[in-house]
Write a protein that holds these residues in place. Sequence first.
Motif, PDB file in Angstrom:
ATOM      1  N   ALA A  23      23.991 -34.171   9.515  1.00 32.92           N
ATOM      2  CA  ALA A  23      22.662 -35.437   9.993  1.00 32.92           C
ATOM      3  C   ALA A  23      21.324 -34.236   9.936  1.00 32.92           C
ATOM      4  CB  ALA A  23      22.422 -36.647  10.787  1.00 32.92           C
ATOM      5  N   ALA A  24      20.045 -35.224   8.931  1.00 31.27           N
ATOM      6  CA  ALA A  24      19.431 -34.100   8.334  1.00 31.27           C
ATOM      7  C   ALA A  24      18.030 -34.753   9.429  1.00 31.27           C
ATOM      8  CB  ALA A  24      18.549 -33.754   7.895  1.00 31.27           C
ATOM      9  N   SER A  25      17.215 -34.338  10.919  1.00 26.71           N
ATOM     10  CA  SER A  25      15.856 -34.950  10.852  1.00 26.71           C
ATOM     11  C   SER A  25      14.530 -34.331  11.285  1.00 26.71           C
ATOM     12  CB  SER A  25      16.169 -35.840  12.467  1.00 26.71           C
ATOM     13  OG  SER A  25      16.382 -34.636  13.183  1.00 26.71           O
ATOM     14  N   GLY A  26      13.594 -34.779  11.361  1.00 27.40           N
ATOM     15  CA  GLY A  26      12.282 -34.158  11.114  1.00 27.40           C
ATOM     16  C   GLY A  26      11.541 -33.636  10.350  1.00 27.40           C
ATOM     17  N   SER A  27      12.173 -33.147   8.385  1.00 24.91           N
ATOM     18  CA  SER A  27      12.153 -33.871   7.541  1.00 24.91           C
ATOM     19  C   SER A  27      13.079 -34.519   6.645  1.00 24.91           C
ATOM     20  CB  SER A  27      11.616 -32.240   7.083  1.00 24.91           C
ATOM     21  OG  SER A  27      11.439 -32.003   6.015  1.00 24.91           O
ATOM     22  N   THR A  28      12.022 -34.506   4.559  1.00 23.08           N
ATOM     23  CA  THR A  28      13.063 -34.764   4.255  1.00 23.08           C
ATOM     24  C   THR A  28      13.569 -33.507   3.119  1.00 23.08           C
ATOM     25  OG1 THR A  28      11.220 -36.553   3.620  1.00 23.08           O
ATOM     26  CG2 THR A  28      13.042 -35.810   1.542  1.00 23.08           C
ATOM     27  N   LEU A  29      15.537 -34.297   3.301  1.00 21.58           N
ATOM     28  CA  LEU A  29      15.790 -33.119   3.030  1.00 21.58           C
ATOM     29  C   LEU A  29      16.403 -33.545   1.119  1.00 21.58           C
ATOM     30  CD1 LEU A  29      20.164 -33.511   4.185  1.00 21.58           C
ATOM     31  CD2 LEU A  29      17.944 -31.767   4.079  1.00 21.58           C
ATOM     32  N   SER A  30      15.254 -33.818   0.169  1.00 21.76           N
ATOM     33  CA  SER A  30      15.246 -33.831  -1.273  1.00 21.76           C
ATOM     34  C   SER A  30      14.358 -32.641  -1.545  1.00 21.76           C
ATOM     35  CB  SER A  30      14.556 -34.789  -0.994  1.00 21.76           C
ATOM     36  OG  SER A  30      13.412 -35.422  -0.709  1.00 21.76           O
ATOM     37  N   THR A  31      13.591 -32.045  -0.498  1.00 21.66           N
ATOM     38  CA  THR A  31      13.167 -30.939  -1.127  1.00 21.66           C
ATOM     39  C   THR A  31      13.152 -29.720   0.243  1.00 21.66           C
ATOM     40  OG1 THR A  31      11.167 -31.537   1.380  1.00 21.66           O
ATOM     41  CG2 THR A  31      11.188 -32.308  -0.622  1.00 21.66           C
ATOM     42  N   HIS A  32      14.727 -29.819   0.108  1.00 17.32           N
ATOM     43  CA  HIS A  32      15.213 -28.043   0.872  1.00 17.32           C
ATOM     44  C   HIS A  32      16.733 -28.110   0.449  1.00 17.32           C
ATOM     45  CE1 HIS A  32      13.036 -29.831   4.203  1.00 17.32           C
ATOM     46  NE2 HIS A  32      13.587 -28.618   5.260  1.00 17.32           N
ATOM     47  N   TYR A  33      16.639 -26.893   0.024  1.00 19.57           N
ATOM     48  CA  TYR A  33      17.960 -26.075  -0.353  1.00 19.57           C
ATOM     49  C   TYR A  33      19.143 -26.710   1.345  1.00 19.57           C
ATOM     50  CZ  TYR A  33      21.396 -22.302   0.728  1.00 19.57           C
ATOM     51  OH  TYR A  33      22.647 -21.593   1.413  1.00 19.57           O
ATOM     52  N   MET A  34      20.525 -26.577   1.315  1.00 20.22           N
ATOM     53  CA  MET A  34      21.124 -27.006   1.666  1.00 20.22           C
ATOM     54  C   MET A  34      22.521 -26.060   1.771  1.00 20.22           C
ATOM     55  SD  MET A  34      20.255 -29.362   3.960  1.00 20.22           S
ATOM     56  CE  MET A  34      22.034 -30.134   3.786  1.00 20.22           C
ATOM     57  N   GLY A  35      23.095 -25.573   3.149  1.00 20.78           N
ATOM     58  CA  GLY A  35      24.412 -25.144   2.643  1.00 20.78           C
ATOM     59  C   GLY A  35      24.861 -25.484   3.196  1.00 20.78           C
ATOM     60  N   TRP A  36      26.293 -25.038   3.306  1.00 16.44           N
ATOM     61  CA  TRP A  36      27.395 -25.198   4.540  1.00 16.44           C
ATOM     62  C   TRP A  36      28.030 -22.901   4.430  1.00 16.44           C
ATOM     63  CZ3 TRP A  36      28.482 -28.492   8.139  1.00 16.44           C
ATOM     64  CH2 TRP A  36      28.400 -29.784   7.185  1.00 16.44           C
ATOM     65  N   TYR A  37      27.860 -23.084   5.683  1.00 15.65           N
ATOM     66  CA  TYR A  37      28.207 -21.655   6.251  1.00 15.65           C
ATOM     67  C   TYR A  37      29.857 -21.506   7.136  1.00 15.65           C
ATOM     68  CZ  TYR A  37      23.973 -20.042   4.082  1.00 15.65           C
ATOM     69  OH  TYR A  37      22.812 -19.847   3.216  1.00 15.65           O
ATOM     70  N   ARG A  38      30.278 -20.333   7.233  1.00 16.74           N
ATOM     71  CA  ARG A  38      31.297 -20.357   8.647  1.00 16.74           C
ATOM     72  C   ARG A  38      31.453 -18.820   9.241  1.00 16.74           C
ATOM     73  NH1 ARG A  38      36.540 -21.243   4.482  1.00 16.74           N
ATOM     74  NH2 ARG A  38      36.455 -19.496   3.781  1.00 16.74           N
ATOM     75  N   GLN A  39      32.322 -18.989  10.306  1.00 18.22           N
ATOM     76  CA  GLN A  39      32.062 -17.997  10.747  1.00 18.22           C
ATOM     77  C   GLN A  39      33.099 -17.897  11.905  1.00 18.22           C
ATOM     78  OE1 GLN A  39      28.363 -16.770  13.768  1.00 18.22           O
ATOM     79  NE2 GLN A  39      29.049 -14.362  13.093  1.00 18.22           N
ATOM     80  N   ALA A  40      34.217 -16.985  11.258  1.00 19.67           N
ATOM     81  CA  ALA A  40      35.436 -16.973  12.069  1.00 19.67           C
ATOM     82  C   ALA A  40      35.330 -15.786  13.260  1.00 19.67           C
ATOM     83  CB  ALA A  40      36.753 -15.999  10.633  1.00 19.67           C
ATOM     84  N   PRO A  41      36.013 -16.308  13.966  1.00 17.37           N
ATOM     85  CA  PRO A  41      36.141 -14.929  14.982  1.00 17.37           C
ATOM     86  C   PRO A  41      36.154 -13.485  15.249  1.00 17.37           C
ATOM     87  CG  PRO A  41      37.481 -16.386  16.130  1.00 17.37           C
ATOM     88  CD  PRO A  41      36.928 -16.843  14.195  1.00 17.37           C
ATOM     89  N   GLY A  42      35.193 -12.512  15.370  1.00 17.44           N
ATOM     90  CA  GLY A  42      35.559 -11.426  14.905  1.00 17.44           C
ATOM     91  C   GLY A  42      34.440 -10.996  13.359  1.00 17.44           C
TER      92      GLY A  42
END
Length: 116
Positions: A23-42
């Motif tokens: 959920a995004a707030s503070g700005s309009t998502l349509s004007t943004h690049y969106m990404g999902w990242y992940r970080q595993a232990p180590g």
Amino acid sequence: QVQLVESGGGLVRPGGSLSLSCAASGSTLSTHYMGWYRQAPGKERELVAESTMGGSTKYADSVKGRFTISRDNAVNMAYLQMNSLKTEDTAVYYCAARAPTGPMYWGQGTQVTVSE
């Protein structure tokens, strides 16, 4: 500024599915690049999937055919549907957003654990 809040993480067995939301707030998502990242232990944080303002998507080779990124700009939400989960998908998953000339904003992360 953009504030991002992820939800939907949890514990799932190998082969199962989870759906993450951002959920995004503070700005309009349509004007943004969106990404999902992940970080595993180590390990370093890595890109999982991304969605450009123009609607194109890109996936890490390790998740192609299993994960789907989507967004609903009308409600300022982004999603990551994860199917056929594997133990190696276990990580903290982060939502990220960036305007064309701005900094990257990050959510707080949500834990995904794939285990028997």
